[in-house]
Design a protein around this motif. Structure first.
Motif, PDB file in Angstrom:
ATOM      1  N   TYR A   1       0.821  -1.206   0.000  1.00 27.85           N
ATOM      2  CA  TYR A   1       0.000   0.000   0.000  1.00 27.85           C
ATOM      3  C   TYR A   1       0.862   1.266   0.000  1.00 27.85           C
ATOM      4  CZ  TYR A   1      -4.523  -2.333   0.605  1.00 27.85           C
ATOM      5  OH  TYR A   1      -5.663  -3.076   0.401  1.00 27.85           O
TER       6      TYR A   1
ATOM      7  N   PHE B   1      -6.784   0.061  -2.535  1.00 23.69           N
ATOM      8  CA  PHE B   1      -5.605   0.215  -3.402  1.00 23.69           C
ATOM      9  C   PHE B   1      -5.810   1.382  -4.370  1.00 23.69           C
ATOM     10  CE2 PHE B   1      -3.858  -0.770  -7.610  1.00 23.69           C
ATOM     11  CZ  PHE B   1      -2.531  -1.061  -7.345  1.00 23.69           C
TER      12      PHE B   1
ATOM     13  N   VAL C   1      -0.056  -6.412  -2.080  1.00 24.37           N
ATOM     14  CA  VAL C   1      -1.295  -6.024  -1.406  1.00 24.37           C
ATOM     15  C   VAL C   1      -2.242  -7.210  -1.295  1.00 24.37           C
ATOM     16  CG1 VAL C   1      -3.428  -4.693  -1.717  1.00 24.37           C
ATOM     17  CG2 VAL C   1      -1.214  -3.562  -1.958  1.00 24.37           C
TER      18      VAL C   1
END
Length: 553
Positions: free
Chosen positions: A304, A432, A416
């Motif tokens: 992230y 995201f 992620v």
């Protein structure tokens, strides 16, 4: 297979168990949906929708000086910031809505909103009207970005997604490459309004494809029940915090100094609001927009962070290289688009190659580390640009920037998603995309603020005196620099080059921070299955009940 409600305990694992969860997914024997004509038509619709967002990103930046001049405005930063602000604020909600109402209605609504915003921008009579239209466009663009990414995750397992995201990247790059040329040509001919009107038929084509072929299950429940599931407080918190941050960033160094209350107050409120939003989401809502599981592993956090930092650099290059080419090299709007074409042409192929590498090896760390190093080299080379640097050097320096951005743009979602259960794909991708769009706000506004502050220092006092409203107005004079008398013209060109040098230095620092954050991610195996409750329907459309089975990954 698990039945009924998803087992979220699988997602809230401590960092030490990341690999065990991912390895367990490889033992699942899932019946895969065939990649038939309907799949590829849906994929085509996603590509067309993606092109719309890419056109908005690349074409408007080239035409912006002309638009600002024609509309007699000075708030040029808000033309970019309003779009990214609205899109960013809407993305978490669009992810939640896609979970509650289904993917189809959200993508169709987003395309309709984008078309409406484009019509408003095309008919703008002043900068206020333009900014309002860009805000509506942003709402649609945010929904398109998030929902198309979610649909891809529904149809393609993570272990194979690099190739498919690379193919989408080609569509994005095509639009990004065409955008500056089209935007520059229309601006040069005084027809920049068609830059927005052209979005309307494109939205119509994408919408028609989705109506005809995106037949996916809709979650059960009445409208009243679904509305109750929306995280209204979380939505309010993220919109308020995002807006406060953008207001502070946009005012800083332009309307007010960095140390003034009108800048510090909204920035502090916005950043604190973001922290409160994340804390609230992790603890209180029954149906959170950002479940705590998304931030439960060091690999996910690293992913992230990289997702946030990369667009700051990319948007800075996309927005301010045309400024350099037009202000320092005397390029026209269309000329700067052609000169910067190397950036867009490199991003898609390298993204596709990077995705193929991840598909082949199952490893994402080496491509990401390599990408950050290459991106830092590229931004470091931009620092060497001055007003008299040969044009060939400028075009060549964009290549390593594009190589780094291409690898990162289509790879940061691997760390992620790899540690998470596939049932969390939708919300994980929405967060995201939220961070990616929020980073674009920072990229545009920080770059613009640095540029304006440095122009105040470097522009000749006699030139600044012509603009009592501040150096922000000087941005609109870029098309007229070539007609200035000497030595004033050379002094202004050198002032822009010196000011942009600081912008490139800031981008290099951001790239360095991205590389450091990438060092913390672990090598987690990629999922080989998808969440089968969101697949394309194999039964008649009349059956809208959602599947109660989900592949355990």
């Amino acid at each position: 297979m698990t039945t009924g409600t998803h087992d979220n305990s699988l997602v809230s694992l401590p960092d030490a168990k990341e690999s065990k969860l991912a390895l367990a997914s490889k033992a699942v024997d899932q019946e895969r949906q065939p990649l038939d004509a309907r799949f590829w038509l849906v994929f085509l619709g996603i590509g067309i929708a993606t092109m719309i967002t890419a056109l908005e990103l690349s074409a408007v930046s080239v035409a912006l000086p002309t638009i600002t001049q024609d509309l007699h405005g000075s708030s040029f930063i808000w033309v970019g910031s309003a779009y990214t602000l609205a899109g960013t604020a809407f993305i978490p909600l669009s992810g939640g809505l896609s979970q509650i109402f289904g993917r189809r209605i959200v993508i169709l609504s987003s395309l309709a909103i984008m078309a409406l915003g484009s019509a408003l921008c095309g008919s703008a009579k002043n900068m206020t009207h333009m900014i309002a239209g860009r805000t509506v466009q942003g709402l649609g663009g945010g929904g398109i970005s998030a929902t198309t990414a979610i649909i891809i995750s529904d149809l393609v397992p993570l272990s194979e997604r690099g190739i498919y995201n690379g193919l989408i990247g080609i569509a994005w790059a095509m639009a990004s490459g065409i955008g500056p040329i089209v935007g520059g040509a229309l601006a040069q001919k005084g027809q920049w309004r068609w830059l927005f009107y052209l979005n309307i038929p494109i939205c119509g084509v994408a919408g028609a494809i989705m109506i005809l072929f995106l037949r996916v299950r809709a979650p059960p429940g009445t409208l009243k029940e679904k509305v109750r599931r929306i995280d209204w407080l979380g939505t309010f918190l993220v919109i308020a915090a995002t807006t406060a941050c953008v207001i502070g960033l946009t005012w800083s160094g332009v309307q007010y100094s960095w140390s003034s209350a009108p800048v510090l107050a909204p920035l502090i409120i916005g950043l604190v609001g973001m922290v409160v939003f994340i804390m609230y989401e992790c603890i209180f809502p029954e149906h959170p927009l950002v479940p705590s599981a998304l931030l439960s592993t060091i690999t996910g956090i690293s992913g992230y962070m990289q997702t946030f930092l990369m667009p700051v650099v990319m948007i800075g290059v996309i927005y301010y290289i045309p400024v350099y080419l037009q202000a320092c090299k005397g390029a026209s709007a269309i000329g700067s688009g052609v000169d910067a074409l190397s950036f867009s042409l490199v991003i898609a192929p390298i993204g596709l190659l990077g995705g193929a590498f991840v598909n082949r090896t199952g490893g994402y760390r080496v491509p990401l580390w390599t990408a950050w190093i290459i991106l830092m080299v590229g931004t470091g080379l931009l620092i060497t640009l001055d007003a008299d640097t040969p044009l060939g050097h400028t075009i060549g320096f964009l290549v390593p920037c594009a190589l780094g951005c291409g690898l990162l743009a289509f790879s940061t979602y691997f760390p992620v998603l790899a540690p998470l259960h596939v049932s969390q794909n939708g919300l994980a991708i929405a967060f995201f995309m939220f961070l990616r769009n929020f980073a674009m706000v920072w990229g545009v506004t920080i770059g613009g603020t640095v540029l304006q502050n440095e122009l105040q220092r470097h522009l000749p006092p006699t030139f600044i005196a012509q603009f009592p409203e501040g150096t922000v107005v000087a941005y609109a004079t870029i098309p007229a620099i070539a007609s200035l008398p000497e030595p004033l013209r050379t002094e202004v060109r050198e002032a822009f080059a010196a000011s942009l040098k600081v912008v490139w230095e800031v981008l290099l620092a951001v790239g360095g921070l991205g590389f450091v954050s990438s060092l913390f991610m672990k090598a987690v195996p990629l999922h080989t299955a998808v969440d089968d409750q969101w697949g394309l329907q194999q039964q008649p459309e009349s059956d809208n009940s959602i599947s109660t089975t989900t592949t355990a990954v």
